[in-house]
Design a protein around this motif. Sequence first.
Motif, PDB file in Angstrom:
ATOM      1  N   ILE A  51     -13.901 -62.525  40.398  1.00 52.87           N
ATOM      2  CA  ILE A  51     -13.525 -63.929  40.312  1.00 52.87           C
ATOM      3  C   ILE A  51     -14.732 -64.838  40.554  1.00 52.87           C
ATOM      4  O   ILE A  51     -15.147 -65.585  39.678  1.00 52.87           O
ATOM      5  CB  ILE A  51     -12.398 -64.262  41.329  1.00 52.87           C
ATOM      6  N   ASP A  52     -15.301 -64.757  41.750  1.00 50.91           N
ATOM      7  CA  ASP A  52     -16.371 -65.665  42.160  1.00 50.91           C
ATOM      8  C   ASP A  52     -17.666 -65.370  41.401  1.00 50.91           C
ATOM      9  O   ASP A  52     -18.183 -64.257  41.426  1.00 50.91           O
ATOM     10  CB  ASP A  52     -16.605 -65.552  43.666  1.00 50.91           C
ATOM     11  N   GLY A 101     -19.567 -70.438  41.383  1.00 53.80           N
ATOM     12  CA  GLY A 101     -19.670 -70.405  42.833  1.00 53.80           C
ATOM     13  C   GLY A 101     -18.543 -69.642  43.493  1.00 53.80           C
ATOM     14  O   GLY A 101     -18.024 -68.668  42.954  1.00 53.80           O
ATOM     15  N   PHE A 102     -18.164 -70.120  44.665  1.00 50.53           N
ATOM     16  CA  PHE A 102     -17.158 -69.464  45.504  1.00 50.53           C
ATOM     17  C   PHE A 102     -16.084 -70.489  45.851  1.00 50.53           C
ATOM     18  O   PHE A 102     -16.319 -71.381  46.662  1.00 50.53           O
ATOM     19  CB  PHE A 102     -17.792 -68.922  46.785  1.00 50.53           C
ATOM     20  N   ILE A 103     -14.922 -70.349  45.263  1.00 48.56           N
ATOM     21  CA  ILE A 103     -13.863 -71.340  45.461  1.00 48.56           C
ATOM     22  C   ILE A 103     -13.433 -71.427  46.925  1.00 48.56           C
ATOM     23  O   ILE A 103     -13.065 -72.498  47.412  1.00 48.56           O
ATOM     24  CB  ILE A 103     -12.661 -71.081  44.523  1.00 48.56           C
ATOM     25  N   GLY A 141      -7.704 -59.224  39.389  1.00 49.49           N
ATOM     26  CA  GLY A 141      -8.775 -60.055  39.941  1.00 49.49           C
ATOM     27  C   GLY A 141      -9.268 -59.470  41.246  1.00 49.49           C
ATOM     28  O   GLY A 141      -8.480 -58.958  42.045  1.00 49.49           O
ATOM     29  N   VAL A 142     -10.581 -59.547  41.454  1.00 49.90           N
ATOM     30  CA  VAL A 142     -11.193 -59.015  42.669  1.00 49.90           C
ATOM     31  C   VAL A 142     -12.003 -60.121  43.337  1.00 49.90           C
ATOM     32  O   VAL A 142     -12.837 -60.767  42.690  1.00 49.90           O
ATOM     33  CB  VAL A 142     -12.126 -57.824  42.339  1.00 49.90           C
ATOM     34  N   SER A 143     -11.736 -60.344  44.610  1.00 47.77           N
ATOM     35  CA  SER A 143     -12.458 -61.359  45.364  1.00 47.77           C
ATOM     36  C   SER A 143     -12.277 -61.109  46.857  1.00 47.77           C
ATOM     37  O   SER A 143     -11.240 -60.607  47.277  1.00 47.77           O
ATOM     38  CB  SER A 143     -11.933 -62.755  45.027  1.00 47.77           C
ATOM     39  N   ALA A 144     -13.298 -61.483  47.613  1.00 52.24           N
ATOM     40  CA  ALA A 144     -13.177 -61.455  49.068  1.00 52.24           C
ATOM     41  C   ALA A 144     -12.659 -62.799  49.574  1.00 52.24           C
ATOM     42  O   ALA A 144     -12.593 -63.035  50.767  1.00 52.24           O
ATOM     43  CB  ALA A 144     -14.534 -61.143  49.712  1.00 52.24           C
ATOM     44  N   MET A 152      -6.507 -67.271  46.535  1.00 47.84           N
ATOM     45  CA  MET A 152      -6.479 -66.246  45.493  1.00 47.84           C
ATOM     46  C   MET A 152      -5.109 -66.106  44.833  1.00 47.84           C
ATOM     47  O   MET A 152      -5.016 -65.790  43.656  1.00 47.84           O
ATOM     48  CB  MET A 152      -6.949 -64.902  46.034  1.00 47.84           C
ATOM     49  N   SER A 153      -4.037 -66.386  45.562  1.00 47.18           N
ATOM     50  CA  SER A 153      -2.716 -66.330  44.935  1.00 47.18           C
ATOM     51  C   SER A 153      -2.591 -67.426  43.877  1.00 47.18           C
ATOM     52  O   SER A 153      -1.990 -67.216  42.824  1.00 47.18           O
ATOM     53  CB  SER A 153      -1.612 -66.444  45.985  1.00 47.18           C
TER      54      SER A 153
END
Length: 127
Positions: free
Chosen positions: A3-4, A10-12, A106-109, A115-116
């Motif tokens: 995702i990011d 960037g990083f949401i 989707g993959v994100s930390a 993320m939902s």
Amino acid sequence: MDIDGTLLKGFITFEFAEYLHGKKLFKDESYQSQLALMETFKKGKINQSEAVSSWLNFWGEGLAGFKQEEILSAATDFFEIGKKLFFPSSQKLVSKFKDKNYVVVGVSAGAIEMMSLVKDYLGLDYM
């Protein structure tokens, strides 16, 4: 799909932390620690694994004591602004995979509160 940095600029979740901080829903000390962590990471003084681990700790500390309902409501409000971070082709890319009957994950930390919303916006099968 990452995702990011791949589907969005960037990083949401960092943008969301800034939003929460401005709404007084994220502790200042933790917010400042996140900013310092990002600078340390950008300078190459720590690797991504260390940055993510520390970030998760600061995230939890920053939200401690706030009501979940407040954070979820703020996430929904922020997401209307945060949509601008997505690349114009992100939804189309996900659709192309789904048209070929792929299961799109989707993959994100990033924070689950955000993320939902990302999952629903992009039409991902799983997050």
